[in-house]
Design a protein around this motif. Structure first.
Motif, PDB file in Angstrom:
ATOM      1  N   ARG A  16       0.814  -1.223   0.000  1.00 36.64           N
ATOM      2  CA  ARG A  16       0.000   0.000   0.000  1.00 36.64           C
ATOM      3  C   ARG A  16       0.850   1.277   0.000  1.00 36.64           C
ATOM      4  NH1 ARG A  16      -4.273  -0.427  -2.093  1.00 36.64           N
ATOM      5  NH2 ARG A  16      -5.139   1.340  -0.996  1.00 36.64           N
ATOM      6  N   LEU A  19       0.203   4.342  -2.411  1.00 32.92           N
ATOM      7  CA  LEU A  19      -0.755   5.413  -2.096  1.00 32.92           C
ATOM      8  C   LEU A  19      -0.015   6.687  -1.663  1.00 32.92           C
ATOM      9  CD1 LEU A  19      -4.143   4.887  -0.711  1.00 32.92           C
ATOM     10  CD2 LEU A  19      -2.801   6.527   0.556  1.00 32.92           C
ATOM     11  N   TYR A  23       0.025  10.196  -3.836  1.00 34.00           N
ATOM     12  CA  TYR A  23      -0.619  11.451  -3.423  1.00 34.00           C
ATOM     13  C   TYR A  23       0.390  12.535  -3.052  1.00 34.00           C
ATOM     14  CZ  TYR A  23      -0.461  11.752   1.762  1.00 34.00           C
ATOM     15  OH  TYR A  23      -0.075  11.934   3.055  1.00 34.00           O
ATOM     16  N   LYS A  24       1.631  12.119  -2.729  1.00 33.83           N
ATOM     17  CA  LYS A  24       2.657  13.116  -2.419  1.00 33.83           C
ATOM     18  C   LYS A  24       3.319  13.664  -3.677  1.00 33.83           C
ATOM     19  CE  LYS A  24       2.968  13.063   2.236  1.00 33.83           C
ATOM     20  NZ  LYS A  24       2.662  14.230   3.065  1.00 33.83           N
ATOM     21  N   ASN A  25       3.079  13.046  -4.815  1.00 35.17           N
ATOM     22  CA  ASN A  25       3.679  13.505  -6.078  1.00 35.17           C
ATOM     23  C   ASN A  25       2.595  13.801  -7.093  1.00 35.17           C
ATOM     24  OD1 ASN A  25       6.756  12.973  -5.930  1.00 35.17           O
ATOM     25  ND2 ASN A  25       5.782  11.181  -5.026  1.00 35.17           N
ATOM     26  N   THR A  26       2.776  14.883  -7.808  1.00 30.97           N
ATOM     27  CA  THR A  26       1.810  15.213  -8.861  1.00 30.97           C
ATOM     28  C   THR A  26       2.125  14.422 -10.123  1.00 30.97           C
ATOM     29  OG1 THR A  26       1.353  17.395  -8.003  1.00 30.97           O
ATOM     30  CG2 THR A  26       1.010  17.077 -10.352  1.00 30.97           C
ATOM     31  N   ARG A  28       3.039  11.406 -11.980  1.00 36.32           N
ATOM     32  CA  ARG A  28       3.136   9.947 -11.862  1.00 36.32           C
ATOM     33  C   ARG A  28       4.308   9.385 -12.668  1.00 36.32           C
ATOM     34  NH1 ARG A  28      -2.549   6.855 -11.014  1.00 36.32           N
ATOM     35  NH2 ARG A  28      -3.353   8.288  -9.480  1.00 36.32           N
ATOM     36  N   ARG A 193      -6.143   1.430 -10.726  1.00 31.42           N
ATOM     37  CA  ARG A 193      -6.868   1.904  -9.538  1.00 31.42           C
ATOM     38  C   ARG A 193      -6.080   1.621  -8.278  1.00 31.42           C
ATOM     39  NH1 ARG A 193     -12.666  -0.499  -9.132  1.00 31.42           N
ATOM     40  NH2 ARG A 193     -12.344   0.123  -6.993  1.00 31.42           N
ATOM     41  N   ILE A 194      -6.142   2.558  -7.351  1.00 36.54           N
ATOM     42  CA  ILE A 194      -5.420   2.394  -6.089  1.00 36.54           C
ATOM     43  C   ILE A 194      -6.359   1.774  -5.061  1.00 36.54           C
ATOM     44  CG2 ILE A 194      -4.023   3.559  -4.340  1.00 36.54           C
ATOM     45  CD1 ILE A 194      -3.023   3.849  -7.248  1.00 36.54           C
TER      46      ILE A 194
ATOM     47  N   ILE B  11     -15.598   5.806 -10.785  1.00 39.47           N
ATOM     48  CA  ILE B  11     -14.666   4.691 -10.986  1.00 39.47           C
ATOM     49  C   ILE B  11     -15.129   4.009 -12.263  1.00 39.47           C
ATOM     50  CG2 ILE B  11     -13.842   2.473 -10.106  1.00 39.47           C
ATOM     51  CD1 ILE B  11     -13.880   3.699  -7.315  1.00 39.47           C
ATOM     52  N   LYS B  45      -9.984   9.101  -0.804  1.00 34.51           N
ATOM     53  CA  LYS B  45      -9.026   9.018  -1.913  1.00 34.51           C
ATOM     54  C   LYS B  45      -9.223  10.196  -2.876  1.00 34.51           C
ATOM     55  CE  LYS B  45      -8.381   4.022  -1.866  1.00 34.51           C
ATOM     56  NZ  LYS B  45      -8.727   2.759  -2.524  1.00 34.51           N
ATOM     57  N   LEU B  48      -7.454  13.122  -1.766  1.00 38.25           N
ATOM     58  CA  LEU B  48      -6.005  12.948  -1.990  1.00 38.25           C
ATOM     59  C   LEU B  48      -5.639  12.975  -3.486  1.00 38.25           C
ATOM     60  CD1 LEU B  48      -5.320  10.122   0.610  1.00 38.25           C
ATOM     61  CD2 LEU B  48      -4.668  12.526   0.808  1.00 38.25           C
ATOM     62  N   GLY B  49      -6.621  13.270  -4.322  1.00 37.45           N
ATOM     63  CA  GLY B  49      -6.360  13.374  -5.764  1.00 37.45           C
ATOM     64  C   GLY B  49      -6.028  12.046  -6.414  1.00 37.45           C
ATOM     65  N   LEU B  50      -6.575  10.958  -5.862  1.00 35.03           N
ATOM     66  CA  LEU B  50      -6.236   9.631  -6.388  1.00 35.03           C
ATOM     67  C   LEU B  50      -7.331   9.037  -7.263  1.00 35.03           C
ATOM     68  CD1 LEU B  50      -4.612   8.109  -3.171  1.00 35.03           C
ATOM     69  CD2 LEU B  50      -3.439   8.985  -5.176  1.00 35.03           C
ATOM     70  N   GLU B  66      -6.714  15.499  -9.899  1.00 34.03           N
ATOM     71  CA  GLU B  66      -6.034  14.221 -10.088  1.00 34.03           C
ATOM     72  C   GLU B  66      -4.559  14.439 -10.457  1.00 34.03           C
ATOM     73  OE1 GLU B  66      -8.054  11.775 -12.950  1.00 34.03           O
ATOM     74  OE2 GLU B  66      -6.911  10.018 -12.324  1.00 34.03           O
ATOM     75  N   ASN B  67      -4.274  15.576 -11.095  1.00 28.96           N
ATOM     76  CA  ASN B  67      -2.897  15.845 -11.536  1.00 28.96           C
ATOM     77  C   ASN B  67      -2.245  17.019 -10.822  1.00 28.96           C
ATOM     78  OD1 ASN B  67      -3.011  13.793 -13.581  1.00 28.96           O
ATOM     79  ND2 ASN B  67      -4.390  15.168 -14.684  1.00 28.96           N
ATOM     80  N   GLN B  68      -2.849  17.477  -9.736  1.00 31.88           N
ATOM     81  CA  GLN B  68      -2.286  18.612  -9.001  1.00 31.88           C
ATOM     82  C   GLN B  68      -2.299  18.281  -7.517  1.00 31.88           C
ATOM     83  OE1 GLN B  68      -4.487  21.869 -11.006  1.00 31.88           O
ATOM     84  NE2 GLN B  68      -3.254  23.222  -9.759  1.00 31.88           N
ATOM     85  N   HIS B  69      -1.141  17.922  -6.984  1.00 32.73           N
ATOM     86  CA  HIS B  69      -1.098  17.466  -5.593  1.00 32.73           C
ATOM     87  C   HIS B  69      -0.232  18.359  -4.700  1.00 32.73           C
ATOM     88  CE1 HIS B  69      -2.059  13.048  -6.897  1.00 32.73           C
ATOM     89  NE2 HIS B  69      -2.985  13.910  -7.253  1.00 32.73           N
ATOM     90  N   LEU B  72      -1.193  18.990  -1.181  1.00 32.83           N
ATOM     91  CA  LEU B  72      -1.287  17.823  -0.276  1.00 32.83           C
ATOM     92  C   LEU B  72      -0.003  17.570   0.513  1.00 32.83           C
ATOM     93  CD1 LEU B  72      -3.139  15.473  -2.771  1.00 32.83           C
ATOM     94  CD2 LEU B  72      -4.133  16.582  -0.786  1.00 32.83           C
ATOM     95  N   ILE B  79      -4.927   5.027   4.922  1.00 26.98           N
ATOM     96  CA  ILE B  79      -6.141   4.547   4.252  1.00 26.98           C
ATOM     97  C   ILE B  79      -6.065   3.044   4.057  1.00 26.98           C
ATOM     98  CG2 ILE B  79      -7.466   4.616   2.092  1.00 26.98           C
ATOM     99  CD1 ILE B  79      -7.172   7.532   2.006  1.00 26.98           C
TER     100      ILE B  79
END
Lengths: 194, 296
Positions: A16, A19, A23-26, A28, A193-194, B11, B45, B48-50, B66-69, B72, B79
């Motif tokens: 996990r 996750l 979320y800590k990085n824009t 990917r 999907r996460i 989803i 989630k 958290l932009g996931l 989704e592309n701007q974190h 955060l 989670i």
């Protein structure tokens, strides 16, 4: 390397930790690229260690100079260098493939199975295909199973008659496949999907 | 601090969260409650932009997509399962994310992890992993912490420690969004409740207001239960019935008395009774599921 590559990425999903990474990085692609780089560098280090081991063994057991001509009228140094380059290029192919496969199949065992099949049967299947469909050789010689010959062909050009690709073509083929695998793998990584 | 505005989460093609809107201010402890599959984890989630979503999420006036974190950076989270590398020690897992070694050490001490923090995490029990996951979420003095079932696997002592930590951090301005199925535990920490069902937020209230509005029901006993059932149904009044005793909403008691007396049905008993937090939640969910239907 296919097992290490696939486990290295899959463990992030199993534990996990993906996750937090996501979320800590824009970006990917930075995560995917960083993971690819680390695994390839790992392969590079392993190759360096193997080379060092070869040099030590040679200096202890074989007293002929590095410049001595041996197989195919090439020096030992040239053969060693060719082997290393071939392995490093093929490791790019195999690592990018393993990353793409783990994103596609999501099961480590399946990816390792594909890797073993590629290693043990790939070259044989590729040669058999080209022998069976000689008229299709101009196309079939670019099949991904044929790319494994890069590990031997750079030191032994006579393999070109088996792979039907010259050295430059087989290097290019490996690199192009690696790029394709990176693009497809990253696309699957982004959509997962996460 | 956090503003969620008209958020719809998808989803694939399926909409999981519908038109969610709420705000979280610094120091707030929000309890996110709902049945399994209600969309609690998906909502977390999304913040958290996931996930793929539309609508707007603002964290300190900065948009999260989704592309701007970037916003955060000051968010901690746990989670579903603790995000832990099993081949590293607890200390090494914390050091991966910690900006300040003192903060890291302080969390280890506060969560009583000193005795095993230098052991590899693969040997940890469920509770030990959970505490490590909570410590990771609380690292670096976060502004917002999102915790999904944080009390999973924790023993009584650890539960008390975590509860105390949440209060301490909230007092310093950290906001919490916590989901849990252990409502009694959640009730002890939260100061605002969000109730979600089928992806819709059905309640978003400060806990004091929530309890005031929903805490009481009335017990009703009449001389003719069958006729009472018919009359309540005809007038679309919500009730529950158990062994001839009705439970009705306080807002309907005058109307009920008028209806019953007009049909010569007489009251044997009409008394207020208190409901537990769990009962209120179940009742609200039943009401939402059934709309104007009735629960016998």
């Amino acid at each position: 390397m296919i097992a290490i590559g696939s486990i290295f990425l899959d463990m992030e999903y199993q534990n996990r930790t993906i996750l937090i990474l996501l979320y800590k990085n824009t970006k990917r692609w930075q995560i995917y690229w960083a993971k690819l780089t680390v695994v390839w560098l790992y392969s590079f280090v392993l190759t360096l260690i193997a080379t060092l081991f070869t040099v030590i063994l040679k200096s202890l057991l074989v007293k002929t100079p590095w410049t001595a001509l041996i197989s195919n009228h090439q020096t030992q140094l040239f053969l060693l260098t060719g082997n290393i380059i071939g392995i490093l290029i093929y490791s790019l192919f195999i690592i990018t493939l393993s990353f793409m496969l783990i994103m596609l199949l999501k099961i480590n065992a399946a990816v390792i199975g594909v890797g073993l099949a590629l290693g043990f049967l790939g070259a044989g299947v590729s040669v058999a295909l080209m022998r069976a469909f000689t008229s299709l050789i101009p196309i079939l010689r670019w099949n991904p199973l044929n790319m494994i010959f890069v590990t031997q062909q750079l030191t032994n050009p006579s393999y070109a008659t088996v792979s039907h690709l010259n050295s430059l073509e087989i290097i290019g083929g490996n690199l192009i496949y690696a790029i394709i695998f990176v693009i497809l793998g990253y696309h699957l990584f982004k959509k997962r999907r996460i | 601090m956090l503003v969620v505005q008209n958020v719809n989460t998808y989803i694939g093609q399926k909409r999981i969260i519908t038109d969610a809107s709420f705000k979280i201010n610094p120091g707030n402890i929000i309890g996110l409650i709902g049945p399994n599959g209600a969309g609690k984890t998906t909502l977390m989630k999304t913040i958290l932009g996931l996930t793929k979503f539309n609508g707007q999420i603002l964290l300190n006036q900065t948009t999260v997509t989704e592309n701007q974190h970037a916003a955060l950076d000051k968010v901690g989270t746990l989670i579903e399962h603790p995000a832990i590398y099993p081949f590293l020690t607890g200390q090494q897992n914390l050091e991966l994310y910690a900006h300040d070694p003192d903060d890291c050490q302080s969390l280890i001490s506060k969560l009583n992890m000193n005795t095993y923090i230098h052991d590899k995490a693969k040997g940890y029990s469920l509770g030990m992993k959970q505490k490590l996951g909570i410590a990771i979420a609380l690292l670096n003095k976060p502004q917002l912490v999102i915790l999904d079932e944080p009390m999973n696997g924790l023993d009584v002592e650890a539960t008390i420690i975590v509860r105390r930590l949440i209060h301490q951090y909230a007092a310093k301005g950290t906001a919490f969004l916590i989901s849990s199925h252990i409502l009694s535990e959640l009730q002890k920490v939260m100061n605002q409740v969000i109730l979600i069902n089928h992806g819709h937020i059905i309640i978003n209230q400060p806990i004091a207001e929530f309890e005031q509005l929903h805490h009481q029901v009335y017990k009703l006993h009449t001389n003719n239960s069958q006729l009472t059932v018919d009359l309540l149904k005809n007038h679309h009044i919500h009730y529950t019935l158990d062994g001839g005793i009705f439970q009705v909403n306080p807002k309907n008691i005058f109307e009920i008395q008028d209806i019953l007396s007009s049909q010569h049905v007489y009251l044997k008993e009409l008394t207020p009774i208190s409901s537990s937090f769990e009962q209120i939640v179940v009742q609200l969910l039943n009401q939402q599921r059934g709309g104007d239907h009735y629960d016998d």
